[in-house]
Design an enzyme around this catalytic site. Structure first.
Site, PDB file in Angstrom:
ATOM      1  N   CYS A 112      -7.263  -1.191   1.677  1.00  0.00           N
ATOM      2  CA  CYS A 112      -6.284  -1.688   2.464  1.00  0.00           C
ATOM      3  C   CYS A 112      -6.801  -1.650   3.855  1.00  0.00           C
ATOM      4  CB  CYS A 112      -4.788  -0.615   2.558  1.00  0.00           C
ATOM      5  SG  CYS A 112      -3.784  -1.195   3.638  1.00  0.00           S
ATOM      6  N   CYS A 167       0.432   3.207   3.702  1.00  0.00           N
ATOM      7  CA  CYS A 167       1.084   2.524   4.933  1.00  0.00           C
ATOM      8  C   CYS A 167       2.106   1.700   4.848  1.00  0.00           C
ATOM      9  CB  CYS A 167      -0.030   2.171   5.770  1.00  0.00           C
ATOM     10  SG  CYS A 167      -1.195   0.618   5.168  1.00  0.00           S
ATOM     11  N   CYS A 208      -8.320  -5.933  -9.386  1.00  0.00           N
ATOM     12  CA  CYS A 208      -8.017  -4.802 -10.389  1.00  0.00           C
ATOM     13  C   CYS A 208      -7.632  -3.713  -9.647  1.00  0.00           C
ATOM     14  CB  CYS A 208      -9.259  -4.749 -11.303  1.00  0.00           C
ATOM     15  SG  CYS A 208      -8.955  -3.401 -12.625  1.00  0.00           S
ATOM     16  N   CYS A 246       0.820  -1.167  -0.190  1.00  0.00           N
ATOM     17  CA  CYS A 246      -0.060   0.045  -0.064  1.00  0.00           C
ATOM     18  C   CYS A 246       0.979   1.250   0.086  1.00  0.00           C
ATOM     19  CB  CYS A 246      -0.867   0.009   1.190  1.00  0.00           C
ATOM     20  SG  CYS A 246      -1.848   1.457   1.415  1.00  0.00           S
ATOM     21  N   CYS A 279      -5.165   0.908   6.434  1.00  0.00           N
ATOM     22  CA  CYS A 279      -5.411   2.212   6.592  1.00  0.00           C
ATOM     23  C   CYS A 279      -6.531   2.748   5.796  1.00  0.00           C
ATOM     24  CB  CYS A 279      -4.058   3.065   5.849  1.00  0.00           C
ATOM     25  SG  CYS A 279      -3.843   2.755   4.177  1.00  0.00           S
TER      26      CYS A 279
END
Length: 148
Positions: free
Chosen positions: A114, A68, A137, A65, A117
Site C-alpha cells: 500500500c 489505512c 495476488c 487496505c 501506509c
C-alpha cells in the site's frame, strides 16, 4: 491501463506519489490489527492458500487496505486465478500501490505494498487475463471489503 512493463519500471525506477501518507509505530499497528493482519501487513507474511475470507468472495464493492482503509482494488476487476489468494487485474488508481523488487525465497518477484501506509499486500505477476495481463495476488488479511 497498467502493464507488466509499467510494473517493472516502477520497481526499478520508483513509484508514484500517493495522495496521502499514514505512518504509525509498530505498537500503534499492533493495537489496531489482529495478530494475523499484523504478521501479513507489517512483517511481510503470507497466509495459507485458500484460507482467506476474500479468496472466493465476489461481492460488489471496493477492497481497501486493512491498515489505512485506502481503496486499492475494485471487485469488478477480481478474478478466479485458482492460486489460493484473491486476484485482481489492476488497482483502482495508479498511485495506491508501490512495486518493490523482491529477491527473497531464491526467486525474483515484484512485491506490492500500500503506497499510503507501506502495508505488505502480496505480489504481482505477468500471468493474468487480458487486457492487462497482470495478476495481483493479494493476501485476504491485508484487505477489507467496503460495500458499494
Amino acid at each position: 491501463m497498467l502493464t507488466w512493463k509499467d510494473v517493472i519500471h516502477h520497481a526499478t525506477h520508483g513509484n508514484n506519489t500517493p495522495d496521502r501518507r499514514v505512518e504509525k509505530t509498530e505498537a500503534e499497528w499492533k493495537a489496531l490489527l489482529t495478530p494475523e493482519q499484523f504478521y501479513i501487513t507489517r512483517q511481510k507474511g503470507t497466509e495459507r492458500p485458500f484460507s482467506g475470507e476474500h479468496c472466493s468472495r465476489y461481492d460488489p464493492g471496493v477492497y481497501a487496505c486493512v491498515c489505512c482503509k485506502t481503496p486499492l482494488f475494485d471487485s469488478n476487476l477480481k478474478f478466479s486465478s485458482s492460486s489460493g489468494w484473491p486476484s485482481f487485474t489492476e488497482p483502482v488508481k495508479n498511485n495506491v500501490i508501490d512495486y518493490i523488487k523482491d529477491t527473497s525465497h531464491g526467486m525474483v518477484r515484484v512485491e506490492v505494498t500500500c503506497s499510503t501506509c507501506d502495508a505488505h499486500l502480496g505480489h504481482v505477476f505477468p500471468d493474468g487475463p487480458a487486457p492487462s495481463g497482470l495478476r495481483f495476488c493479494i493476501n485476504s488479511e491485508s484487505l477489507v471489503l467496503i460495500d458499494e
